[in-house]
Design an enzyme around this catalytic site. Sequence first.
Site, PDB file in Angstrom:
ATOM      1  N   THR A   1       0.870  -1.189   0.000  1.00  0.00           N
ATOM      2  CA  THR A   1       0.000   0.000   0.000  1.00  0.00           C
ATOM      3  C   THR A   1       0.900   1.230   0.000  1.00  0.00           C
ATOM      4  O   THR A   1       1.573   1.512   0.996  1.00  0.00           O
ATOM      5  CB  THR A   1      -0.918   0.018   1.242  1.00  0.00           C
ATOM      6  OG1 THR A   1      -1.607  -1.223   1.326  1.00  0.00           O
ATOM      7  CG2 THR A   1      -1.922   1.153   1.147  1.00  0.00           C
TER       8      THR A   1
ATOM      9  N   LYS B   1      -7.564   0.775  -2.927  1.00  0.00           N
ATOM     10  CA  LYS B   1      -7.024   0.402  -1.611  1.00  0.00           C
ATOM     11  C   LYS B   1      -7.018   1.609  -0.660  1.00  0.00           C
ATOM     12  O   LYS B   1      -7.359   1.485   0.527  1.00  0.00           O
ATOM     13  CB  LYS B   1      -5.608  -0.168  -1.795  1.00  0.00           C
ATOM     14  CG  LYS B   1      -4.863  -0.454  -0.508  1.00  0.00           C
ATOM     15  CD  LYS B   1      -5.541  -1.511   0.351  1.00  0.00           C
ATOM     16  CE  LYS B   1      -4.820  -1.695   1.669  1.00  0.00           C
ATOM     17  NZ  LYS B   1      -5.598  -2.479   2.625  1.00  0.00           N
TER      18      LYS B   1
ATOM     19  N   LYS C   1       0.077   5.510   8.227  1.00  0.00           N
ATOM     20  CA  LYS C   1       0.621   5.740   6.869  1.00  0.00           C
ATOM     21  C   LYS C   1      -0.526   5.879   5.866  1.00  0.00           C
ATOM     22  O   LYS C   1      -0.540   6.806   5.051  1.00  0.00           O
ATOM     23  CB  LYS C   1       1.524   4.569   6.482  1.00  0.00           C
ATOM     24  CG  LYS C   1       1.786   4.429   4.985  1.00  0.00           C
ATOM     25  CD  LYS C   1       2.576   3.171   4.654  1.00  0.00           C
ATOM     26  CE  LYS C   1       1.876   1.857   4.818  1.00  0.00           C
ATOM     27  NZ  LYS C   1       1.024   1.398   3.742  1.00  0.00           N
TER      28      LYS C   1
HETATM   29  P1  NAP Z   1       5.680  -5.563   7.618  1.00  0.00           P
HETATM   30  O1  NAP Z   1       5.382  -6.756   8.433  1.00  0.00           O
HETATM   31  O2  NAP Z   1       6.236  -4.365   8.263  1.00  0.00           O
HETATM   32  O3  NAP Z   1       6.647  -6.010   6.404  1.00  0.00           O
HETATM   33  C1  NAP Z   1       7.238  -5.072   5.561  1.00  0.00           C
HETATM   34  C2  NAP Z   1       8.214  -5.742   4.630  1.00  0.00           C
HETATM   35  O4  NAP Z   1       8.890  -4.732   3.855  1.00  0.00           O
HETATM   36  C3  NAP Z   1       9.322  -6.541   5.353  1.00  0.00           C
HETATM   37  O5  NAP Z   1       9.630  -7.681   4.590  1.00  0.00           O
HETATM   38  C4  NAP Z   1      10.474  -5.554   5.342  1.00  0.00           C
HETATM   39  O6  NAP Z   1      11.750  -6.157   5.460  1.00  0.00           O
HETATM   40  C5  NAP Z   1      10.309  -4.960   3.971  1.00  0.00           C
HETATM   41  N1  NAP Z   1      11.031  -3.684   3.837  1.00  0.00           N
HETATM   42  C6  NAP Z   1      10.777  -2.518   4.469  1.00  0.00           C
HETATM   43  N2  NAP Z   1      11.647  -1.559   4.085  1.00  0.00           N
HETATM   44  C7  NAP Z   1      12.457  -2.152   3.175  1.00  0.00           C
HETATM   45  C8  NAP Z   1      13.567  -1.680   2.417  1.00  0.00           C
HETATM   46  N3  NAP Z   1      13.966  -0.407   2.509  1.00  0.00           N
HETATM   47  N4  NAP Z   1      14.193  -2.554   1.592  1.00  0.00           N
HETATM   48  C9  NAP Z   1      13.771  -3.842   1.505  1.00  0.00           C
HETATM   49  N5  NAP Z   1      12.728  -4.348   2.198  1.00  0.00           N
HETATM   50  C10 NAP Z   1      12.077  -3.505   3.023  1.00  0.00           C
HETATM   51  O7  NAP Z   1       4.361  -5.046   6.858  1.00  0.00           O
HETATM   52  P2  NAP Z   1       3.082  -5.902   6.404  1.00  0.00           P
HETATM   53  O8  NAP Z   1       2.085  -5.885   7.498  1.00  0.00           O
HETATM   54  O9  NAP Z   1       3.529  -7.182   5.798  1.00  0.00           O
HETATM   55  O10 NAP Z   1       2.514  -4.930   5.259  1.00  0.00           O
HETATM   56  C11 NAP Z   1       3.117  -4.845   3.977  1.00  0.00           C
HETATM   57  C12 NAP Z   1       2.269  -3.896   3.120  1.00  0.00           C
HETATM   58  O11 NAP Z   1       0.921  -4.409   3.010  1.00  0.00           O
HETATM   59  C13 NAP Z   1       2.137  -2.490   3.713  1.00  0.00           C
HETATM   60  O12 NAP Z   1       2.135  -1.552   2.664  1.00  0.00           O
HETATM   61  C14 NAP Z   1       0.774  -2.528   4.408  1.00  0.00           C
HETATM   62  O13 NAP Z   1       0.200  -1.252   4.518  1.00  0.00           O
HETATM   63  C15 NAP Z   1      -0.004  -3.447   3.487  1.00  0.00           C
HETATM   64  N6  NAP Z   1      -1.102  -4.200   4.123  1.00  0.00           N
HETATM   65  C16 NAP Z   1      -0.930  -4.756   5.368  1.00  0.00           C
HETATM   66  C17 NAP Z   1      -1.981  -5.472   5.933  1.00  0.00           C
HETATM   67  C18 NAP Z   1      -1.861  -6.092   7.305  1.00  0.00           C
HETATM   68  O14 NAP Z   1      -2.876  -6.483   7.861  1.00  0.00           O
HETATM   69  N7  NAP Z   1      -0.679  -6.237   7.866  1.00  0.00           N
HETATM   70  C19 NAP Z   1      -3.190  -5.627   5.239  1.00  0.00           C
HETATM   71  C20 NAP Z   1      -3.304  -5.084   3.964  1.00  0.00           C
HETATM   72  C21 NAP Z   1      -2.254  -4.368   3.413  1.00  0.00           C
HETATM   73  P3  NAP Z   1      12.388  -6.423   6.933  1.00  0.00           P
HETATM   74  O15 NAP Z   1      11.819  -7.732   7.385  1.00  0.00           O
HETATM   75  O16 NAP Z   1      13.843  -6.455   6.686  1.00  0.00           O
HETATM   76  O17 NAP Z   1      11.980  -5.272   7.803  1.00  0.00           O
END
Ligand code: NAP
Length: 280
Positions: free
Chosen positions: A94, A169, A237
């Site tokens: 997102t 989204k 965010k």
């Molecule tokens: P998360 O657990 O924080 O995972 C984020 C991922 O991005 C991790 O693999 C992280 O790597 C990687 N990352 C961050 N900065 C980076 C960089 N500079 N270079 C390379 N990799 C990087 O987040 P999430 O909950 O999975 O969410 C991911 C996306 O989906 C977000 O945009 C969120 O808004 C969206 N989303 C989330 C949900 C939910 O319920 N969680 C639902 C719908 C949509 P590291 O492991 O090294 O930190």
Amino acid sequence: MINEKVGFIGLGNMGLPMAKNLEKGGFPLSVYNRTAQKASAFESSTKICSSIEELVATSDVIITMLTDDVAVTEVYNKVQQVTIAGKLFVDMSTISQQLSITTAKALIEKDAAFIDAPVAGSTKPAADGTLIIMAGGQTKDIERAMPYLEKMGRLVKHLGANGTGIAAKLAVNYYLAIALQGLAETVLFADKLGLQRSALMDIINEAAVGSGVTKLKTPSLINNSYPPAFALDLMLKDILLARDAGAEYSLGRVAANEYSGAQQVGLGKQDVMSIILALK
Ligand code: NAP
């Protein structure tokens, strides 16, 4: 195309279960995560890459699931260090619509294809393969991605050109931010009146006012414990992305203010429902 090699970048709370579903689907899979230890959950049939460049060079279809605009910018800068002609990129993060469209243009200029395909649904639907996927891009590219999207989601909705998936989204999450703050305030009000949270949630979940998200958040509210499924930082965010994209309305302003206050008191890494602790 059949037998395409699939690469997955970003094994966070969402990306890990999504990539596991691709592994279960039997596709030739490579994964990469910045923090390497998160890739240890995969079978030996899955290739663990030690760099983004390696993953992109050895994959035909590359899926990204990353935190925010900063992460997507960093990762796609590295992506473009490799020859990418003919490859398809599917960004499920997102992020802002502007960055999504700019990234699409940059990749298309290099004869690659790009679709935005963000998701509705949290970690449980990600694990169950029942996410709702909102897709923007050319029909032929969405069709090419479909075998993989279908393993991760139960509905793939093609909304139009690049940037329309992310637009949907941002709109859906604008509603989510307001709905969850509304739910938190309702529970606090019922607490004040001396009602049991479990009884209140039974009623809400059976009544027309109940929803998938009220059911999902019920155990957290009853236990008053908010382990991260969708981190509060990410909700903030998204409400700020919506504001910057033109959602300049009163409830959005209030929500931005409250989620930002919750982040300042240290709740950012907890689940979004922990907004209730800040409101209290
Ligand atoms: P998360 O657990 O924080 O995972 C984020 C991922 O991005 C991790 O693999 C992280 O790597 C990687 N990352 C961050 N900065 C980076 C960089 N500079 N270079 C390379 N990799 C990087 O987040 P999430 O909950 O999975 O969410 C991911 C996306 O989906 C977000 O945009 C969120 O808004 C969206 N989303 C989330 C949900 C939910 O319920 N969680 C639902 C719908 C949509 P590291 O492991 O090294 O930190």
